[in-house]
Enzyme design. Structure first.
Site, PDB file in Angstrom:
ATOM      1  N   SER A 122      32.992  33.459  40.757  1.00  0.00           N
ATOM      2  CA  SER A 122      31.741  34.645  41.377  1.00  0.00           C
ATOM      3  C   SER A 122      31.143  35.348  40.415  1.00  0.00           C
ATOM      4  CB  SER A 122      32.770  34.670  42.438  1.00  0.00           C
ATOM      5  OG  SER A 122      33.401  36.623  42.065  1.00  0.00           O
ATOM      6  N   LYS A 159      33.670  42.739  43.514  1.00  0.00           N
ATOM      7  CA  LYS A 159      31.632  42.411  43.496  1.00  0.00           C
ATOM      8  C   LYS A 159      30.766  43.128  42.712  1.00  0.00           C
ATOM      9  CE  LYS A 159      31.876  38.124  45.934  1.00  0.00           C
ATOM     10  NZ  LYS A 159      33.359  38.376  45.171  1.00  0.00           N
TER      11      LYS A 159
END
Lengths: 205, 205
Positions: A122, A159
Site C-alpha cells: 500500500s 499511511k
DNA sequence: CCTTTGGCTGTTGTTATATACAGTACACTA
DNA sequence: TAGTGTACTGTATATAACAACAGCCAAAGG
C-alpha cells in the site's frame, strides 16, 4: 556524522564499564551494584550506583529502572521490532517484542523508538516495499504529509497523513488503494507515531 | 562418549528454553519468573519456577540460587579460568576470574571446577607445557602420584603429590627442578585441588 | 577563594524476585 | 488402579537489589 559511543569516561568509569562487559561475557548477566562494589572493593554499593549513573549520563549504558541487573550496554543496544503491520492488521503491544535490530536509535531524527515491519504494497510509491522495516518515533502529533502509524479502533495501518478540519485522510501511496477518510468527531483515530526511517534487510535473498 | 545437552525436554519446556534464549539475545539478560509467566500467560510465577526446575533437572540450564535473574544456559556455560600459576606465583582468588572457556565440566572425571593456566616448564615431563591450561577438581584430598594444586603459605604451585608420613613431597616433572619437601607438622600445606585434565590452545600460533 | 566533579562511606526504605507450600487437572504407564 | 510427571493456579514470605539521602575528601578550574 559521528554518533554511537561517547567516550568522555574517566579511567575509573572505564574500569567499571569493562567490568560490566566482562560480567556479561563470563556470566551472561549484568552485575548488581553489590557485585560491582565487591569486585572493586567498595564498602558501599552506592559507589557502584554513582558510577552507573555517570556511565548512563555519558551514554555508555542505560539503566532499566527498578529491574534487577537492569544494566544495558548501549553498544549492544538496538531497537525493538514490535510487530508487523499491514493495511488493517492489529498492531502488537510493546510487550510482544519480536526481535531486536542492532541499530543506533539516534541514526534517525527525531530518534526512533521502535521498529515496525510493513506487509503489503500500500505504500509502494513512497518507496516502502513489502517486508521493509519502518523506524517509528512515538508521538500523537502528526503534520500533513508525514507517514504515520495510525490506529482506527483496533486496527493499525501505515499511511500518509493529511488533516482538513476534523477530517483526517490516510492516504495509501499506491493508486490501487483508496484513501481512508476518518471524521475525528465521531470516529476514534489515534496517531501512534510517525515514520522517521526505513531499514530494508534481506535484499540479497 | 556422549556428553553435552540432554534433550528429553517436553515441548512446553523447549518453549520456555527458547524464551530464555530469546530474552538473552534481545535484552541480554535472563528473564525473571514473573517475566516468563507473563510472556506465556501464566497466572502464577510458580508455573515458571516449575519449568525452570525441570529444565535445571534435565541439565538444560542451571539456577543460581537466590540471585535475581539467576538463569544460566548450560549450552553457553564454561569453566572459569581462575589465573596463572607458575612455580611460586600466587594464585588468584575465584573472584579474580580472568576468563571463561566453553568446555563441558563433565568432560573430565571427576568433574572440573575451574581452570588454571600453567607457566613455566616445571611439569614438562608430564606433558604439561608452558601455557597449558589445567582442569582442576577442587578437593583437599590427594593420593600419591596425582598432580595437585598446592598452596604453601601464600604461594601456589602445580606438582606431583607424594606423601610419606607427615612429609609431603611435591615433585616437579623436570629433572632441572628439585622436589619441594614439606613437613606438614610445622609447615602449612593446603591441597587446593587435583588436575583432572588439560587443554592446550593456540597450537597454531 | 569558592564551586564543581569524581569517587567514595554509611544508612535506609521500597520493591523486584526467588522460592516454598498447598492444591487441581490431566496424561501416561506399570 | 495407584503412581508418577507435567502443567498449571493461588498464596505467602524472605531477601536480593535498586535507589534515594546525607556526608566526606581530594583534585580541578575559574
Amino acid at each position: 556524522m559521528k554518533s554511537s559511543t561517547a567516550t568522555n569516561l574517566t579511567p575509573r568509569q572505564s574500569e567499571i564499564l569493562a567490568f560490566i562487559r566482562n560480567s556479561l561475557e563470563v556470566f551472561s548477566v549484568p552485575p548488581t551494584r553489590a557485585e560491582i562494589a565487591s569486585a572493586f572493593g567498595f564498602a558501599s554499593a552506592n559507589a557502584a550506583e554513582d558510577h552507573l549513573r555517570a556511565l548512563a549520563r555519558k551514554g555508555a549504558i542505560t539503566l532499566e529502572s527498578g529491574s534487577a541487573r537492569g544494566i544495558r550496554l548501549v553498544e549492544q543496544l538496538g531497537l525493538p521490532l514490535i510487530g508487523t503491520v499491514a493495511a488493517g492488521s492489529p498492531i502488537l503491544a510493546v510487550e510482544n517484542r519480536l526481535d531486536t535490530m542492532r541499530v543506533d536509535p539516534a541514526l534517525f531524527s527525531p530518534r526512533a523508538d521502535y521498529l515496525l515491519r510493513v506487509r503489503g504494497l500500500s505504500m509502494i510509491d513512497a518507496g516502502i516495499l513489502d517486508g521493509d522495516v519502518l523506524a517509528i518515533h512515538s508521538t500523537s502529533e502528526a503534520t500533513n504529509g508525514q507517514i504515520v502509524v495510525a490506529r482506527i479502533g483496533d486496527e493499525v495501518t501505515v499511511k500518509r497523513f493529511k488533516r482538513r478540519g476534523t477530517m483526517v485522510e490516510l492516504i495509501a501511496e499506491n493508486k490501487d488503494f483508496k484513501p481512508i477518510l476518518v471524521n475525528t468527531r465521531n470516529e476514534s483515530l489515534t496517531i501512534e507515531g510517525v515514520a522517521v526511517g526505513l531499514i530494508r534487510d534481506g535484499m540479497m535473498r
